[in-house]
Design an enzyme around this catalytic site. Structure first.
Site, short mmCIF file in Angstrom:
data_model
loop_
_atom_site.label_atom_id
_atom_site.label_comp_id
_atom_site.label_asym_id
_atom_site.label_seq_id
_atom_site.Cartn_x
_atom_site.Cartn_y
_atom_site.Cartn_z
N SER A 138 29.49 67.03 2.20
CA SER A 138 28.85 68.51 2.29
C SER A 138 28.50 68.51 1.29
CB SER A 138 30.53 69.33 1.64
OG SER A 138 30.57 70.89 0.86
N TYR B 240 39.03 70.21 -2.65
CA TYR B 240 37.60 69.69 -1.85
C TYR B 240 36.15 69.71 -2.42
CZ TYR B 240 34.14 71.31 2.11
OH TYR B 240 33.83 71.20 3.50
C1 BGC Z 1 32.61 74.77 3.34
C2 BGC Z 1 32.10 75.89 3.93
C3 BGC Z 1 30.84 76.34 2.44
C4 BGC Z 1 29.73 75.53 2.79
C5 BGC Z 1 28.84 76.26 1.68
C6 BGC Z 1 31.76 73.24 3.30
O1 BGC Z 1 31.69 72.40 2.75
O2 BGC Z 1 33.81 74.02 3.92
O3 BGC Z 1 34.04 76.35 3.37
O4 BGC Z 1 30.92 77.20 3.68
O5 BGC Z 1 30.08 74.03 2.42
O6 BGC Z 1 29.58 76.48 0.28
#
Ligand code: BGC
Length: 269
Positions: free
Chosen positions: A154, A167
Site C-alpha cells: 500500500s 494497517y
Molecule cells: C487502504 C485504503 C486507502 C488507501 C489510500 C489503502 O491501502 O486500504 O483504505 O484508501 O490505502 O489511503
C-alpha cells in the site's frame, strides 16, 4: 511488448481473490493465460462467481477456502493446488484487511488480526510457494524464473496513517519481508516484487468514495484526480509476473495517481 497470454500455461494462486483488487488480478491473470486459484476466506458462493466469470471467458480457475493466517489452512491450500494443477508459478499475496481505531483505543485483537492476515499471511503463503519453486526450478518454455511472488502492499508502507497504525505497520513490514525474501531467493531464480496501490475503488475503502463529499475530499490527496480501479492494479500485476519484467526483483511499484507526491506541497511549503 505482448502481454496477451503472457502467462500462458502457468499456475497463479491469488489470495483474497473473491473481491476488490484480488478479484481484478485473478481475472486479468486468467485472461493472460494462467490457471488461477481463487483463494477466499468468506462465502464460497462469492468466490465461485469469480471462477464462473473466468470460465465464461474460456479461461480456467478454481476456488479454495483458506485463512492465510492459519498455517494448516495454507499448507492444505497449496496441497490442493498441486493436486489440481500440479504446481504453482505465481503467488499473489493479496489478502488483507483493515481494523481501524484511534491508537489509544486500539485493542490487541484489532492489532493481531491485521498483522496476522496482512503480514503473517504473506510469510506463510510465500514460504509454501518457495518450497515448490526451489523443488521444481526453472522449466524451459514456462518462464525464465523458477517462480514469482507479488506482495500487495500500500502507499501506507511509506505514508504514516493516523487511526490505522496496525494497517500501516503491516504494510511497512511487507516492504522488508518482500525485500529480504528477494535478496535471499534471487539465487534460486525466484523474483519477488511489491505493489503499492493508493486509493482504489473497492469494498475496503467504501466510506472514502461512496458519497460525493467523501470522494471530493479523497481527490484532494490524488494529484491525478481520479480514484483507481482494480484493473489498474491488475495490469501491473500481470506485467510484473510475466517474463517482460524478468529483471525486476526486490522493488515496489507505487500505483497511486501521485498520492505519494506530497500533494499538500503543490501550492504551499
Ligand atoms: C487502504 C485504503 C486507502 C488507501 C489510500 C489503502 O491501502 O486500504 O483504505 O484508501 O490505502 O489511503
Amino acid at each position: 511488448m505482448d502481454l496477451l497470454r503472457s502467462l500462458n500455461g502457468q499456475i497463479a494462486l491469488v489470495t483474497g481473490a473473491d473481491s476488490g483488487i484480488g478479484k481484478g488480478v485473478a481475472i486479468a491473470m486468467a485472461h493472460a493465460g494462467a490457471k488461477v486459484v481463487i483463494n477466499h476466506v468468506d462465502a464460497h458462493e462469492v468466490a465461485q462467481q469469480t471462477v464462473d466469470e473466468i470460465k465464461a471467458n474460456g479461461d480456467e480457475a478454481y476456488a479454495i477456502h483458506a485463512d492465510v493466517s492459519n498455517e494448516e489452512d495454507v499448507q492444505a491450500m497449496f496441497a490442493e493446488t498441486y493436486a489440481r494443477y500440479g504446481t504453482v508459478d505465481i503467488l499473489v499475496n493479496n489478502a488483507g484487511l483493515q481494523r481501524d481505531s484511534k491508537f489509544v483505543d486500539m485493542t490487541l485483537e484489532q492489532w493481531n488480526t491485521v498483522i496476522n492476515i496482512n503480514l503473517t499471511g504473506q510469510f506463510l503463503c510465500s514460504r509454501e510457494a518457495t518450497k515448490e519453486f526451489i523443488r521444481r526450478g526453472v522449466v524451459e518454455g514456462r518462464s525464465k524464473a523458477a517462480g514469482k511472488i507479488l506482495c500487495m502492499s500500500s502507499v501506507h508502507q511509506v505514508i504514516p496513517w493516523a487511526g490505522h497504525v496496525n494497517y500501516a505497520a503491516s504494510k511497512g513490514g511487507i516492504d522488508m519481508l518482500m525485500k529480504s525474501m528477494a535478496q535471499e531467493l534471487a539465487p534460486h531464480k525466484i523474483r519477488v516484487a511489491g505493489i503499492c496501490p493508493g486509493a482504489i475503488q473497492t469494498p475496503i475503502n467504501k466510506p472514502a468514495w461512496d458519497t460525493p463529499e467523501a470522494l471530493s475530499k479523497l481527490l484532494t490527496l490524488i494529484p491525478y484526480s481520479r480514484i483507481g480501479e482494480p484493473e489498474d492494479i491488475a495490469k501491473l500485476a500481470v506485467w510484473l509476473a510475466s517474463d517482460e519484467a524478468d529483471y525486476i526483483t526486490g522493488t515496489s511499484v507505487f500505483i497511486d495517481g501521485g498520492m505519494t507526491l506530497y500533494p499538500g506541497f503543490a501550492d504551499n511549503g
